[in-house]
Design an enzyme around this catalytic site. Structure first.
Site, PDB file in Angstrom:
ATOM      1  N   ASP A   8       0.885  -1.159   0.000  1.00 46.50           N
ATOM      2  CA  ASP A   8       0.000   0.000   0.000  1.00 46.50           C
ATOM      3  C   ASP A   8       0.935   1.226   0.000  1.00 46.50           C
ATOM      4  OD1 ASP A   8      -2.407   1.549   0.516  1.00 46.50           O
ATOM      5  OD2 ASP A   8      -1.686   1.747   2.573  1.00 46.50           O
ATOM      6  N   ASP A  10       0.014   5.086   1.006  1.00 49.19           N
ATOM      7  CA  ASP A  10      -0.182   6.009   2.114  1.00 49.19           C
ATOM      8  C   ASP A  10      -0.209   5.257   3.441  1.00 49.19           C
ATOM      9  OD1 ASP A  10      -0.847   8.126   3.719  1.00 49.19           O
ATOM     10  OD2 ASP A  10      -2.969   8.026   3.245  1.00 49.19           O
ATOM     11  N   GLY A  45      -7.195   5.070   3.670  1.00 49.95           N
ATOM     12  CA  GLY A  45      -7.459   3.917   2.815  1.00 49.95           C
ATOM     13  C   GLY A  45      -8.782   3.987   2.063  1.00 49.95           C
ATOM     14  N   ARG A  48     -11.370   8.756  -2.808  1.00 51.66           N
ATOM     15  CA  ARG A  48     -11.571  10.212  -2.741  1.00 51.66           C
ATOM     16  C   ARG A  48     -13.046  10.599  -2.568  1.00 51.66           C
ATOM     17  NH1 ARG A  48      -9.086  13.246  -7.715  1.00 51.66           N
ATOM     18  NH2 ARG A  48      -7.394  11.834  -7.131  1.00 51.66           N
ATOM     19  N   SER A 115      -4.983   5.314  -4.399  1.00 56.35           N
ATOM     20  CA  SER A 115      -4.760   6.723  -4.751  1.00 56.35           C
ATOM     21  C   SER A 115      -4.539   6.915  -6.245  1.00 56.35           C
ATOM     22  CB  SER A 115      -3.549   7.270  -4.000  1.00 56.35           C
ATOM     23  OG  SER A 115      -3.254   8.565  -4.482  1.00 56.35           O
ATOM     24  N   ASN A 117      -3.104   9.521  -7.270  1.00 56.46           N
ATOM     25  CA  ASN A 117      -1.893  10.341  -7.333  1.00 56.46           C
ATOM     26  C   ASN A 117      -0.634   9.541  -7.019  1.00 56.46           C
ATOM     27  OD1 ASN A 117      -3.136  13.039  -7.745  1.00 56.46           O
ATOM     28  ND2 ASN A 117      -4.108  12.573  -5.789  1.00 56.46           N
ATOM     29  N   ASP A 169      -1.651  -0.524   6.077  1.00 52.86           N
ATOM     30  CA  ASP A 169      -1.882   0.190   7.340  1.00 52.86           C
ATOM     31  C   ASP A 169      -3.374   0.330   7.649  1.00 52.86           C
ATOM     32  OD1 ASP A 169      -2.388   2.079   5.262  1.00 52.86           O
ATOM     33  OD2 ASP A 169      -2.259   3.674   6.754  1.00 52.86           O
TER      34      ASP A 169
HETATM   35  P1  B16 Z   1      -6.432  10.184  -4.036  1.00 54.52           P
HETATM   36  P2  B16 Z   1      -3.639   4.221  -0.043  1.00 54.52           P
HETATM   37  C1  B16 Z   1      -5.424   6.219  -0.094  1.00 54.52           C
HETATM   38  O1  B16 Z   1      -4.131   5.735  -0.330  1.00 54.52           O
HETATM   39  C2  B16 Z   1      -5.445   7.104   1.135  1.00 54.52           C
HETATM   40  O2  B16 Z   1      -5.162   6.348   2.299  1.00 54.52           O
HETATM   41  C3  B16 Z   1      -6.802   7.758   1.294  1.00 54.52           C
HETATM   42  O3  B16 Z   1      -6.824   8.611   2.413  1.00 54.52           O
HETATM   43  C4  B16 Z   1      -7.156   8.535   0.006  1.00 54.52           C
HETATM   44  O4  B16 Z   1      -8.446   9.108   0.099  1.00 54.52           O
HETATM   45  C5  B16 Z   1      -7.084   7.578  -1.176  1.00 54.52           C
HETATM   46  O5  B16 Z   1      -5.786   7.004  -1.236  1.00 54.52           O
HETATM   47  C6  B16 Z   1      -7.403   8.254  -2.501  1.00 54.52           C
HETATM   48  O6  B16 Z   1      -6.370   9.135  -2.825  1.00 54.52           O
HETATM   49  O7  B16 Z   1      -7.399  11.248  -3.684  1.00 54.52           O
HETATM   50  O8  B16 Z   1      -4.992  10.648  -4.124  1.00 54.52           O
HETATM   51  O9  B16 Z   1      -6.840   9.409  -5.276  1.00 54.52           O
HETATM   52  O10 B16 Z   1      -3.630   4.053   1.449  1.00 54.52           O
HETATM   53  O11 B16 Z   1      -4.575   3.262  -0.756  1.00 54.52           O
HETATM   54  O12 B16 Z   1      -2.252   4.220  -0.642  1.00 54.52           O
HETATM   55 MG    MG Z   2      -2.890   3.128   3.377  1.00 57.21          MG
END
Ligand code: B16
Ligand code: MG
Length: 213
Positions: A8, A10, A45, A48, A115, A117, A169
């Protein structure tokens, strides 16, 4: 020994939760309500749009779909502004050493993040070079606990799910790993990640000989 490790992003490779928090709080404040760090825990996790739903529920407000899309885009523009300043100093402790030992031992590496991004973050922090496959929010349609993100990673690496281990996490991420038929290691607190095979508090505790399940 497993043949592939799926990470993962974030909360595992980097701590981008603080940047998500700053951007969501800015949106909440603009809408006239507070958004605390404790509230932010609920967004880890989570995708968006689902995160926006939770934020609006906390503020006790509702909007039509078009307005919500515009709000999510605005939050994302702020978030991208924050993460564009990230560098390799933000990679969490022990991660680079562990990734290096995996490569030296022929164990494949994939990202499994929801994510959209993820690629910018991997590039800015200079960890993109360790990954054989990158599955992120641009390539999946089902969020965790659906196993899609990890199954796609295993497929791209050509490794059987039974020979993969996921590092996560978030509770939903551990459930996604279990749903994919994979082993899992929780990164964080055992109270939240109790369903994982075992839990570490940082990658400083991780070594190759712990990859035997
Ligand atoms: P984005 P992961 C997740 O990342 C984040 O934990 C979560 O808080 C966020 O809303 C989600 O990505 C979407 O991210 O807005 O950048 O597309 O933990 O899956 O790496
Ligand atoms: Mg995460």
């Amino acid at each position: 020994m497993v043949k592939a490790c799926l990470f993962d992003l974030d909360g595992v490779i980097v701590d981008t939760a603080k940047y998500h928090y700053l951007a969501w709080r800015r949106l909440a404040n603009e809408l006239g309500f507070e958004f605390t760090e404790e509230d932010n825990e609920r967004l880890k996790g989570v995708s968006r749009m689902k995160s926006l739903e939770i934020l609006l529920e906390i503020g006790g407000v509702s909007f039509d779909e078009e307005t919500k899309e515009a709000m999510a885009a605005k939050k994302n523009a702020w978030y991208v502004e924050y993460i564009s300043k990230m560098d390799s100093s933000e990679v969490l402790p022990g991660v680079i050493d562990f990734l290096t030992s995996l490569r030296e031992n022929g164990i494949k590496i994939s990202l499994g993040s929801v994510s959209k991004n993820a690629m910018i973050i991997l590039k800015n922090t200079d960890v993109d070079k360790y990954f054989d496959a990158v599955i992120d929010g641009t390539k999946i349609t089902h969020a965790k606990p659906d196993p899609e993100v990890f199954l796609k990673g295993a497929e791209e690496l050509g490794v059987d799910p039974k020979e993969c281990v996921v590092f996560e996490d978030a509770q939903a991420g551990i459930e996604a790993a279990i749903n994919a038929g994979m082993h899992s290691v929780g990164v964080g607190s055992p109270e939240i990640l109790g369903k994982a095979d075992f839990v570490i508090s940082s990658f400083n505790e991780m070594s190759l000989n712990r990859l035997k399940f």
